[in-house]
Design an enzyme around this catalytic site. Structure first.
Site, mmCIF file in Angstrom:
data_model
loop_
_atom_site.group_PDB
_atom_site.id
_atom_site.type_symbol
_atom_site.label_atom_id
_atom_site.label_comp_id
_atom_site.label_asym_id
_atom_site.label_seq_id
_atom_site.Cartn_x
_atom_site.Cartn_y
_atom_site.Cartn_z
ATOM 1 N NE ARG A 113 -8.766 -4.502 1.497
ATOM 2 C CZ ARG A 113 -8.318 -4.285 2.752
ATOM 3 N NH1 ARG A 113 -7.052 -4.953 3.424
ATOM 4 N NH2 ARG A 113 -9.052 -3.485 3.511
ATOM 5 C CG ASN B 79 -2.906 -5.920 4.825
ATOM 6 O OD1 ASN B 79 -2.724 -5.499 3.898
ATOM 7 N ND2 ASN B 79 -3.741 -5.604 5.703
ATOM 8 C CG HIS C 12 -1.798 4.608 9.909
ATOM 9 N ND1 HIS C 12 -1.384 4.149 11.060
ATOM 10 C CD2 HIS C 12 -2.569 3.380 9.223
ATOM 11 C CE1 HIS C 12 -1.431 2.516 11.363
ATOM 12 N NE2 HIS C 12 -2.100 2.453 9.961
ATOM 13 C CG ASP D 129 -4.805 2.767 6.187
ATOM 14 O OD1 ASP D 129 -4.621 1.926 5.647
ATOM 15 O OD2 ASP D 129 -4.858 2.782 7.496
ATOM 16 C CG HIS E 194 -0.907 3.327 4.335
ATOM 17 N ND1 HIS E 194 -0.555 3.543 5.609
ATOM 18 C CD2 HIS E 194 -1.377 2.276 4.267
ATOM 19 C CE1 HIS E 194 -1.114 2.422 6.378
ATOM 20 N NE2 HIS E 194 -1.608 1.658 5.423
ATOM 21 C CG ASP F 127 -0.500 -1.159 7.092
ATOM 22 O OD1 ASP F 127 -0.666 -0.650 8.174
ATOM 23 O OD2 ASP F 127 -1.426 -0.940 6.211
ATOM 24 C CG HIS G 85 -13.081 -3.807 4.572
ATOM 25 N ND1 HIS G 85 -12.420 -4.999 4.862
ATOM 26 C CD2 HIS G 85 -12.621 -2.695 5.456
ATOM 27 C CE1 HIS G 85 -11.587 -4.577 5.471
ATOM 28 N NE2 HIS G 85 -11.390 -3.330 5.718
#
Lengths: 427, 310
Positions: free
Chosen positions: A66, A96, A234, A307, A62, A154, A311
């Site tokens: 990016r 994603n 998760h 996970d 997981h 996800d 950022h």
């Protein structure tokens, strides 16, 4: 012929029920018998592993890399380096991105990019629904042919139970497992932190445990109905653990993973509005953490993951409501889990911890990894379970810095990561 | 005299000690007296610049801070969400740092996100005063409520204060709870179960959904505005039903002790949470709250503004 001998390590290979002091031999990128070294005079790389654990290369199923679209947060290259530094030889990246990984061409792009730039194995997943919008099915069969190891929306969650049912039935035909981020949008609303004491005190919108449990229950029902594997990503609540325990005891094809931060921290950490404690699902209460630890101990929760969600600082350094969810984790998770599960609480032994990072995800995703069997790809992680170290955020390999664990003192970490027989990272 | 105030920011009442709260209330006494003079202005913050930075709309709180700053001789500028660069995509941090680069000494912040004042307070040298952040805190409102109770009843400890209405989404309620509990009051929260969850009991208060049982033994009732704009419809079945179950109607007001104070942070929805005549009646101290708010804000600006520049 290229050959490597890793000498005198404690070889732990859960796939073969093996745990003993031994030498591990690698020939031409694969695990081999000692006799396979035909020419003892040629250059043989020797690695001294005394006092170290020699484990199959760890798998984190997981991870958010990016790319494409958000290279300012992380790239496939930097994320793979972070994985190597954390002891991972295989990582599974979430779809994603921008564009969303919902077409074979995007999957092909990710695989090419990984082949060109990543120092570890990068396995892509594809979206369940087109553009992860939860409205119509994506091309699940074509994605499988393009090489995804699973499908998942996800970060989002299909709310329409009928659509999800069709996705599960179709995925069974194609033979890919489904990974689901469990979140009921109506119950959760604009929630940003666990609904409980701290959300009440701080006036932050609450994310109730029932918002996860309703979807975990939905997935149990659909896995049972369709006879196909659903993996709950998760999970965080005592109720989810209870539901999963009961369903697994009946043989329902349902699995679940637990992330580092959800057992290392509680919602108390949000009290200073530090956005490095904002994740989705949120940090929960102590009773939930206790239930997760029990779930790890009894096998209800069978997979460990990070996970990893990078950022940029300017994105995280905003008002709590406005900040994106998630933290990086690849380089801290092994140390944190070792410290908590093996050293502190002794919930599991180190062999089981390695199994949860290797055999369990490999079986779920049906990939040829996570074992030191003769002939297997020589993905190997050397672990010093007692090494004391301190997390220094500026020294991490990830392109982002959003971690609440800066300055934490840890016990245990990977000291060398070998992919296909080649050392890709060394402490 | 030892320093009794050492904070550059006023972020909320949860972080203050009872002693610090009492010190603000004592300081307010002095500034209230200033308001009765012919010349209502003192030079305490002369040469200082105060920015009213209201990212969420407000009229009365902004006006009160503005007037308080004028009376302390500070220079004041007002920035609202629509006039700031936030609408152009600038981050809160950048906007605030730009204001600081213009030598703003005090930043009064109203924001829809809980924790926004902490966020700026930790990053700016300027003093940050929380004028309401999301559903978190509204410390000057609670301080003026405490001041009004103390002024009218002579004490706070031992009084039974009943807060009625939308507690879940109310920053006024949270700041009042923290302040009242620290100063020794007994606090009961009343409202529909959807807006007054039992979780609040862990903050050291009582929760009731039966207003008629609570009113007869109240020393103070503080009615909160039912916030149509903040609230999703489904939290209660409608305004009529709210008024029937929780409104302070004329009939219900008869249950109150004669010396019970009726408070409201405003703006009032007449006929919803409080009957119009009751709002204007003898027990109502709603306009005293407004007057005291000015003195409380002068005290807070004086104390924090003084620290920020030393």
């Amino acid at each position: 012929m290229s050959a490597t001998i890793i000498r005198n390590g404690r070889v732990i290979d859960p796939a073969n029920r093996r745990d003993k002091l031994a030498d591990l031999v690698i020939v031409d990128g694969r695990i081999a018998e000692k006799s396979a070294i035909r020419d003892p005079q040629s250059a043989i790389e020797e690695i001294d592993a005394s006092r170290l654990i020699v484990a199959p290369g760890l798998i984190d199923m997981h991870v958010h890399l990016r790319e494409p679209g958000f290279g300012h947060k992380e790239t496939i290259e930097s994320g793979a380096r972070a994985a190597a530094a954390g002891g991972f030889t295989t990582i599974v990246c979430m779809p994603n991105t921008s564009p969303v990984a919902d077409t074979p061409s995007t999957i092909a792009w990710i695989k090419e990019r990984a082949a060109a730039s990543a120092c570890v194995n990068v396995l892509p997943t594809g979206a369940i629904s087109k553009n992860i919008s939860g409205e119509e099915l994506g091309p699940i069969g074509s994605l499988a042919q393009a090489g995804v190891v699973a499908i998942t929306d996800d970060g989002h969650c299909i709310q329409n139970n009928e659509l999800m049912r069709r996705a599960v039935e179709y995925a069974r035909m194609v033979g890919v497992p489904i990974l689901d981020h469990c979140q009921d949008y109506n119950l959760v609303g604009n929630g940003v932190v666990h609904e409980g004491y701290w959300s009440t005190l701080l006036g932050l919108p609450g994310w109730p445990a029932a918002g996860e449990e309703a979807i975990v229950m939905r997935n149990i029902l659909l896995a049972d109905l369709c006879g196909h594997q659903i993996h709950c990503q998760h999970v965080t609540t005592a109720g989810s653990v209870r539901l999963l325990r009961e369903a697994r005891s009946r043989g329902v094809k349902i699995t679940a993973e637990v992330c580092t931060h959800h057992v290392q921290l509680t919602d108390e950490a949000i009290q200073n509005f530090d956005t490095n404690y904002k994740m989705n699902p949120p940090l929960r209460a102590q009773a939930d953490v206790d239930a997760l630890l029990e779930g790890i101990a009894d096998g209800t929760l069978s997979i460990l993951a990070s996970d990893h969600a990078p950022h940029a600082d300017f994105e995280k350094e905003v008002e709590f409501d406005a900040a994106p969810f998630g933290i990086i984790g690849l380089e801290t998770e092994l140390g944190l889990f070792l410290d908590l599960l093996v050293h502190k609480h002794r919930k599991i032994d180190i062999a089981r911890l390695i199994e949860m990072y290797t055999v369990e995800p490999a079986r779920l995703l049906k990939i040829n990894a996570g074992t030191l069997s003769i002939g297997a790809p020589a993905d190997v992680t050397l672990i010093d379970p007692d090494l004391k170290w301190t997390v220094k955020i500026d020294r991490l390999e990830s392109a982002s810095r959003n971690s609440p664990f800066d300055g934490w003192k840890m016990k245990g970490r990977a000291v060398r990561t070998i992919v296909g027989g080649k050392t890709v990272w060394n402490l | 005299m030892t320093t009794r105030w050492s904070r550059k920011d006023l972020l909320g009442l949860r972080e203050l000690s009872a002693e610090e709260i009492n010190f603000i209330l004592e300081t307010t006494d002095a500034f209230k007296q200033v308001g009765t003079r012919e010349i209502k202005k003192v030079p305490a913050l002369r040469g200082k610049t105060l920015v009213n930075f209201f990212v969420e709309p407000s009229t009365r709180t902004r006006t009160s801070f503005e007037l308080a700053a004028f009376r302390l001789s500070a220079d004041v500028i007002n920035i609202s969400a629509t006039t700031s660069s936030l609408t152009k995509g600038e981050t809160l941090k950048d906007t605030a740092r730009n204001l600081e680069a213009l030598h703003a000494d005090v930043l009064v912040l109203r924001h829809s996100s809980a924790g926004a004042p902490q966020f700026l307070g930790n990053r700016l040298k300027a003093s940050v005063i929380n004028a309401g952040d999301g559903a978190h805190e509204h410390p000057t409102q609670a301080l003026l409520d405490l001041y009004t109770i103390r002024e009218k009843r002579g004490k706070i400890a031992g009084l039974h204060v009943v807060i009625i209405g939308d507690i879940l989404f109310s920053r006024v309620a949270r700041s009042n709870i923290f302040g009242l509990v620290k100063l020794g009051a007994r606090v009961t929260l009343v409202g529909p179960s959807t807006l007054v969850p039992r979780e609040f009991e862990k903050l050291g208060v009582e929760v009731s959904h039966k207003i008629d049982d609570v009113l007869p033994n109240a020393d103070v009732v503080n009615l909160l505005r039912i916030q149509h704009e903040r609230q999703r419809e489904e939290y209660f079945p409608g305004i009529d039903e709210y008024t029937r179950f929780f409104g302070l109607t004329k009939e219900r007001a008869k249950l109150l002790k004669p010396d019970c104070l009726i408070m409201h942070p405003g703006p009032i929805n007449r006929g919803v949470e409080i009957d119009s005549e009751v709002a204007d009646g003898l027990q109502s101290v709603i306009l005293d709250q407004v007057t005291n708010g000015l003195a409380v804000r002068m005290a807070v600006l004086y104390l924090c503004g003084g620290i920020a520049t030393t």
